[in-house]
Motif scaffolding. Sequence first.
Motif, PDB file in Angstrom:
ATOM      1  N   THR A 115      -9.905  -7.138 -12.275  1.00 16.92           N
ATOM      2  CA  THR A 115      -9.552  -6.015 -13.139  1.00 16.92           C
ATOM      3  C   THR A 115      -9.220  -4.815 -12.280  1.00 16.92           C
ATOM      4  N   VAL A 116      -8.133  -4.134 -12.619  1.00 22.51           N
ATOM      5  CA  VAL A 116      -7.778  -2.908 -11.915  1.00 22.51           C
ATOM      6  C   VAL A 116      -8.652  -1.775 -12.459  1.00 22.51           C
ATOM      7  N   VAL A 117      -9.422  -1.157 -11.574  1.00 26.47           N
ATOM      8  CA  VAL A 117     -10.302  -0.057 -11.967  1.00 26.47           C
ATOM      9  C   VAL A 117      -9.575   1.277 -11.877  1.00 26.47           C
ATOM     10  N   GLN A 118      -8.924   1.509 -10.741  1.00 25.04           N
ATOM     11  CA  GLN A 118      -8.218   2.764 -10.510  1.00 25.04           C
ATOM     12  C   GLN A 118      -7.171   2.524  -9.431  1.00 25.04           C
ATOM     13  N   SER A 119      -5.991   3.115  -9.613  1.00 24.63           N
ATOM     14  CA  SER A 119      -4.924   2.980  -8.619  1.00 24.63           C
ATOM     15  C   SER A 119      -4.537   4.346  -8.081  1.00 24.63           C
ATOM     16  N   TYR A 120      -4.324   4.405  -6.766  1.00 25.66           N
ATOM     17  CA  TYR A 120      -3.896   5.624  -6.109  1.00 25.66           C
ATOM     18  C   TYR A 120      -2.611   5.314  -5.343  1.00 25.66           C
ATOM     19  N   TRP A 121      -1.484   5.421  -6.030  1.00 18.40           N
ATOM     20  CA  TRP A 121      -0.222   5.100  -5.373  1.00 18.40           C
ATOM     21  C   TRP A 121       0.055   6.056  -4.216  1.00 18.40           C
ATOM     22  N   GLN A 122      -0.519   7.259  -4.291  1.00 18.74           N
ATOM     23  CA  GLN A 122      -0.275   8.273  -3.262  1.00 18.74           C
ATOM     24  C   GLN A 122      -0.751   7.825  -1.892  1.00 18.74           C
ATOM     25  N   ILE A 123      -1.788   6.992  -1.869  1.00 27.20           N
ATOM     26  CA  ILE A 123      -2.353   6.534  -0.581  1.00 27.20           C
ATOM     27  C   ILE A 123      -2.319   5.019  -0.450  1.00 27.20           C
ATOM     28  N   GLY A 124      -1.788   4.327  -1.456  1.00 28.79           N
ATOM     29  CA  GLY A 124      -1.687   2.876  -1.373  1.00 28.79           C
ATOM     30  C   GLY A 124      -3.020   2.162  -1.478  1.00 28.79           C
ATOM     31  N   VAL A 125      -3.884   2.626  -2.378  1.00 28.46           N
ATOM     32  CA  VAL A 125      -5.209   2.022  -2.550  1.00 28.46           C
ATOM     33  C   VAL A 125      -5.435   1.685  -4.018  1.00 28.46           C
ATOM     34  N   VAL A 126      -5.892   0.459  -4.264  1.00 27.26           N
ATOM     35  CA  VAL A 126      -6.292   0.033  -5.598  1.00 27.26           C
ATOM     36  C   VAL A 126      -7.777  -0.288  -5.563  1.00 27.26           C
ATOM     37  N   ILE A 127      -8.537   0.253  -6.505  1.00 22.43           N
ATOM     38  CA  ILE A 127      -9.933  -0.130  -6.675  1.00 22.43           C
ATOM     39  C   ILE A 127      -9.941  -1.252  -7.713  1.00 22.43           C
ATOM     40  N   ALA A 128     -10.505  -2.389  -7.340  1.00 22.73           N
ATOM     41  CA  ALA A 128     -10.496  -3.563  -8.216  1.00 22.73           C
ATOM     42  C   ALA A 128     -11.915  -4.065  -8.437  1.00 22.73           C
ATOM     43  N   GLN A 129     -12.063  -4.889  -9.466  1.00 20.19           N
ATOM     44  CA  GLN A 129     -13.379  -5.425  -9.825  1.00 20.19           C
ATOM     45  C   GLN A 129     -13.212  -6.892 -10.208  1.00 20.19           C
ATOM     46  N   SER A 130     -14.170  -7.707  -9.776  1.00 18.21           N
ATOM     47  CA  SER A 130     -14.073  -9.129 -10.097  1.00 18.21           C
ATOM     48  C   SER A 130     -15.440  -9.792 -10.005  1.00 18.21           C
ATOM     49  N   THR A 131     -15.591 -10.884 -10.757  1.00 20.17           N
ATOM     50  CA  THR A 131     -16.798 -11.714 -10.667  1.00 20.17           C
ATOM     51  C   THR A 131     -16.489 -13.033  -9.984  1.00 20.17           C
ATOM     52  N   SER A 132     -15.284 -13.167  -9.431  1.00 25.43           N
ATOM     53  CA  SER A 132     -14.864 -14.425  -8.796  1.00 25.43           C
ATOM     54  C   SER A 132     -15.186 -14.421  -7.316  1.00 25.43           C
ATOM     55  N   ALA A 133     -15.792 -15.482  -6.827  1.00 19.94           N
ATOM     56  CA  ALA A 133     -16.162 -15.586  -5.416  1.00 19.94           C
ATOM     57  C   ALA A 133     -14.942 -15.669  -4.512  1.00 19.94           C
ATOM     58  N   ASP A 134     -13.824 -16.188  -5.017  1.00 17.21           N
ATOM     59  CA  ASP A 134     -12.628 -16.314  -4.192  1.00 17.21           C
ATOM     60  C   ASP A 134     -11.587 -15.237  -4.490  1.00 17.21           C
ATOM     61  N   PHE A 135     -12.020 -14.155  -5.119  1.00 19.04           N
ATOM     62  CA  PHE A 135     -11.093 -13.071  -5.450  1.00 19.04           C
ATOM     63  C   PHE A 135     -10.392 -12.553  -4.204  1.00 19.04           C
ATOM     64  N   ARG A 136     -11.162 -12.273  -3.156  1.00 23.23           N
ATOM     65  CA  ARG A 136     -10.595 -11.717  -1.933  1.00 23.23           C
ATOM     66  C   ARG A 136      -9.512 -12.632  -1.366  1.00 23.23           C
ATOM     67  N   THR A 137      -9.811 -13.920  -1.291  1.00 19.10           N
ATOM     68  CA  THR A 137      -8.861 -14.878  -0.730  1.00 19.10           C
ATOM     69  C   THR A 137      -7.569 -14.911  -1.540  1.00 19.10           C
ATOM     70  N   LYS A 138      -7.702 -14.908  -2.841  1.00 16.88           N
ATOM     71  CA  LYS A 138      -6.518 -14.978  -3.702  1.00 16.88           C
ATOM     72  C   LYS A 138      -5.670 -13.708  -3.581  1.00 16.88           C
ATOM     73  N   VAL A 139      -6.312 -12.554  -3.538  1.00 17.62           N
ATOM     74  CA  VAL A 139      -5.565 -11.308  -3.449  1.00 17.62           C
ATOM     75  C   VAL A 139      -4.848 -11.186  -2.108  1.00 17.62           C
ATOM     76  N   LEU A 140      -5.506 -11.635  -1.050  1.00 16.13           N
ATOM     77  CA  LEU A 140      -4.900 -11.559   0.279  1.00 16.13           C
ATOM     78  C   LEU A 140      -3.672 -12.450   0.409  1.00 16.13           C
ATOM     79  N   ALA A 141      -3.496 -13.381  -0.506  1.00 15.70           N
ATOM     80  CA  ALA A 141      -2.320 -14.257  -0.479  1.00 15.70           C
ATOM     81  C   ALA A 141      -1.053 -13.492  -0.816  1.00 15.70           C
ATOM     82  N   SER A 142      -1.185 -12.336  -1.416  1.00 18.69           N
ATOM     83  CA  SER A 142      -0.025 -11.516  -1.745  1.00 18.69           C
ATOM     84  C   SER A 142       0.513 -10.845  -0.486  1.00 18.69           C
ATOM     85  N   ASP A 143       1.817 -10.918  -0.280  1.00 17.95           N
ATOM     86  CA  ASP A 143       2.440 -10.297   0.890  1.00 17.95           C
ATOM     87  C   ASP A 143       2.326  -8.777   0.874  1.00 17.95           C
ATOM     88  N   ASP A 144       2.057  -8.200  -0.294  1.00 17.69           N
ATOM     89  CA  ASP A 144       1.983  -6.745  -0.413  1.00 17.69           C
ATOM     90  C   ASP A 144       0.603  -6.193  -0.078  1.00 17.69           C
TER      91      ASP A 144
END
Length: 484
Positions: A81-110
Amino acid sequence: MSLTSRTRRLSAGLAVAALAFTTAGTASAVPAVSFAGSSSSASSATAASADGVLMNYVVNTKASLAHIRKVEAAVKAAGGTVVQSYWQIGVVIAQSTSADFRTKVLASDDVQSVGATRTAAVSEGPVGSAKASAKGLAAGEATVVPDPDEAKQWDMVQIKADQAHQLTDGSDRVLVGINDSGVDDTHPDLAPNFDAKDSVNCTGNGVPDTTPGGWRPTTSSHGTHVAGTVAAARNGVGIVGVAPGVRIASVKVVNDDGYIFPEYSICGFIWAAEHHMDVTNHSYFIDPWMFWCNDNGDQGAVQESVRRAVEFATKRGVLSVAAAGNSNYDLSNKTTDSSSPNDSTPVTRPINNGCLDMPTELPGVITVASTTQARAKSGFSNFGLNTIDVAAPGSGILSTLPGGGYGTLSGTSMASPHVAGVAALMKSAHPWWGPRDLAKALDRQADDTACPATPDPRCTGTTADNAFFGEGIADALDAVQRLW
């Protein structure tokens, strides 16, 4: 209650630099407690997570709306879940209960990096479930103290604020953010200078909440004390702040359990930038790590996110001032850390100078050490050659407390707001100056303070710039007299 929990409450009632409290007129003792905690091995890649455990993350990308949108989509695709986005600095605060969330998100080239902001489950629950508390203090509950206590403020004499006030109390065009545990805006010494419209509560997963009164303290007097040092009004009541003519806003970044997690602090920096604050005071360290190491996966990602937030605030005209910390630790020669993470089980780990006490050691932040009435380094104060910028009074400081009260606190938390106040006076006198101008002037105008006469091998450097006092003790008179 764990020993870690007890310690953090004793060492400021929150993860802050205050050490001791007494009522006005009594002696202030400084117990042997630390400013911060420790953390796990610097080589440890990530914080542990498991399915069903709610965790918060920073996700870093390029600073553009297009990249943010792609990262938001990646977060959702990874089950987060997207908690808060700061396009000005390129930071998204996200929330998850999935153990592999980090791995899946890092798969994005962005996505550049991902880091958990804590080592334990999110205490405030899913985004949207935490509501701002306005229970604090209702208007009219403060008790007016009839006899002014300005004569007891030795700290104002040390930094020459009493002399500066003969020229100016500062301008109400200047706004100082008190990024702390909340400010009692009903206090008779704070109400005249309080700016409610620019106040906010960031402790609900780092989402800015402007619910009226949500910026007030609920479990800690710390922020109210800091606010009084900066700008207690000259009104014939109680005390007088360093800059009694400027405005203050409460940016609440400390939750009711005393923690300042990265998403709270980032929210505070961005809020200050977008609400045109001139100076912000940060008398805290960011939990759960005493030092955030750039060679650690989670910690490195968080360090980068907070660095970007500070840089953004600086570019928007905000000077950030922060407490150096209360561990009597050499910040320029880091070796070990043994008291964090403080939201789970602390461990001892080796660290190096790439591990930063945040926000005080981040680029662009003024790092403030603490002095005693005798102009000596406070025993608890952190130090470090080329790390400490300036020093200011921090031992036994009389200031405001919630409910209309007054009392003393000790810590670099008390030193930092003196410098924030001096910067506010300086901005009042030189309204065209930006953060870098203010920072240079704070260094240049500080009163050179030599190392102890009895040699102390820790105090390296020269009289003009050393490990204990940096460029010297802040000087409020120099901050304003050149204009007059």
